[in-house]
Design an enzyme around this catalytic site. Structure first.
Site, PDB file in Angstrom:
ATOM      1  N   CYS A  20       0.833  -1.189   0.000  1.00 58.00           N
ATOM      2  CA  CYS A  20       0.000   0.000   0.000  1.00 58.00           C
ATOM      3  C   CYS A  20       0.869   1.241   0.000  1.00 58.00           C
ATOM      4  O   CYS A  20       2.082   1.178  -0.006  1.00 58.00           O
ATOM      5  CB  CYS A  20      -0.928   0.008   1.213  1.00 58.00           C
ATOM      6  SG  CYS A  20      -0.067   0.179   2.775  1.00 58.00           S
ATOM      7  N   ASP A  56       7.623  14.212  13.050  1.00 54.62           N
ATOM      8  CA  ASP A  56       7.184  14.232  11.660  1.00 54.62           C
ATOM      9  C   ASP A  56       8.214  14.816  10.696  1.00 54.62           C
ATOM     10  O   ASP A  56       8.138  14.573   9.495  1.00 54.62           O
ATOM     11  CB  ASP A  56       5.878  15.036  11.543  1.00 54.62           C
ATOM     12  CG  ASP A  56       4.722  14.325  12.240  1.00 54.62           C
ATOM     13  OD1 ASP A  56       4.374  13.221  11.811  1.00 54.62           O
ATOM     14  OD2 ASP A  56       4.193  14.878  13.220  1.00 54.62           O
TER      15      ASP A  56
END
Length: 355
Positions: A20, A56
């Protein structure tokens, strides 16, 4: 879909065997990082956030007023329209800058393309889509790098700017905080349905609209409200990214599954068996850290672990202060209160049906 040498090619079919669009499984990444030992750079001096913090993006202080934010992301096609894929990939790459409290400044494209199998005109559509979203963010796209590869991939490396004293980070969640999510979830299962021609047009449109919506407004409102703890919800899922925040902050948390907004068609996709490998990997890895109450429906529990692409921001803010939520709603952000934070085993997530 596009015509290539007299045949119809679905972009998503080219990546069906490649997994994915989400990140590598968290367990594998953590094992790999552990094997590096001292090879990762921790925050020190002007490096405010480095690799070891697990945030992040990396952040480097330039002076008292400015800090550079650096990140990158790319993935295989998750929709069949090349322009939309470019838009989604760009929004996803820019998201990590917003998740640090920054604004994107400049980006370069990262592209892998099967030059003998797909027309370069299709790649041009991908790049145009990325450029459109970057332009809407006020971010310059200034070139990039392309390699020949049998499986197409696209994304960006992005540099942003933030204030060094007003950064979001994952390690500043506190007991009593409420958790606010700024986008619906379900892009993982819907993308898998798209790859297998199992998603209806309305479901596809809603997912694309969500994935191409920038987190700029949500980040701006959160900064103005004084938020200091945030992340964006991507491949590790809602509960996976929350687990990382809670573990880094030394606290535990609860998610109320019925309060989590879902994309149209997400539950139906699970019912039809369209659960991606990344979502299954999240469920396996997080089994030791996430407790799901028996009254949470099984399909809804899967969505709590669903590997997202270009998801929303997960924000932590004092639970007795409604100003952030109210400001997000006024700004047109589809925010939802999805959980709470408390003292407890660091990183432990409990999923309950409702409060």
């Amino acid at each position: 879909m596009s015509a290539v040498a007299g045949r119809t090619v679905r972009l998503t079919s080219l990546s069906r065997g490649a997994g994915c669009a989400c990140k590598l499984p968290l367990a594998k990444l953590e094992s790999m990082f552990a094997s590096l030992g001292g090879g990762l750079q921790a925050a020190s001096g002007d490096l405010l956030i480095g690799a070891l913090e697990g945030d992040d993006a990396a952040v480097l202080r330039l002076d008292d007023e400015r800090a550079l934010v650096l990140t990158t992301d790319f993935f295989t096609p998750i929709v069949d329209d090349p322009f939309d894929w470019g838009r989604i990939a760009a929004a996803n790459a820019l998201s990590d800058v917003y998740a640090m409290g920054g604004k994107p400044l400049i980006a370069v494209n990262l592209t892998a393309w099967p030059g003998e199998d797909l027309p370069m005109e299709m790649l041009a559509d991908v790049l145009r889509g990325g450029a459109e979203v970057a332009s809407g963010a006020g971010c310059f796209v200034v070139g990039g790098h392309t390699i020949d590869d049998p499986i197409p991939k696209y994304g960006m490396a992005v540099v942003g700017l933030a204030h060094p004293d007003r950064l979001f980070s994952i390690d500043r969640v506190a007991p009593g905080d409420q958790l606010i999510l700024t986008k619906s979830i379900g892009t993982g299962v819907i993308s898998t349905a798209i790859k297998n021609e199992g998603a209806d047009p309305d479901t596809v449109r809603a997912a694309i609209e969500s994935m191409t919506t920038l987190n700029a407004n949500a980040a701006e409102v959160a900064l103005a409200a004084g938020v200091c703890a945030a992340t964006d919800v991507t491949g590790f899922s809602l509960v996976g990214h929350l687990h990382r925040m809670l573990r880094a902050s030394g606290v535990a948390g609860t998610v109320y599954a019925n309060s989590v907004p879902l994309l149209p068609g997400a539950l139906a996709a699970i019912g039809d068996g369209f659960v991606p490998g990344g979502t299954r990997a999240n469920m396996s890895h997080l089994a030791d850290f996430v407790d799901v109450d028996p009254d949470v429906p099984a399909d809804l529990a899967v969505l709590m672990h669903d590997a997202q692409t270009s998801g929303g921001l997960l924000l932590a803010t004092p639970g007795d202060d409604p100003r952030l939520f109210d400001a997000l709603v006024r700004a047109g952000v589809p925010a939802a209160r999805v959980g709470t934070v408390a003292e407890g085993q660091p990183g432990r997530v409990t999923v309950r049906a409702s409060e």
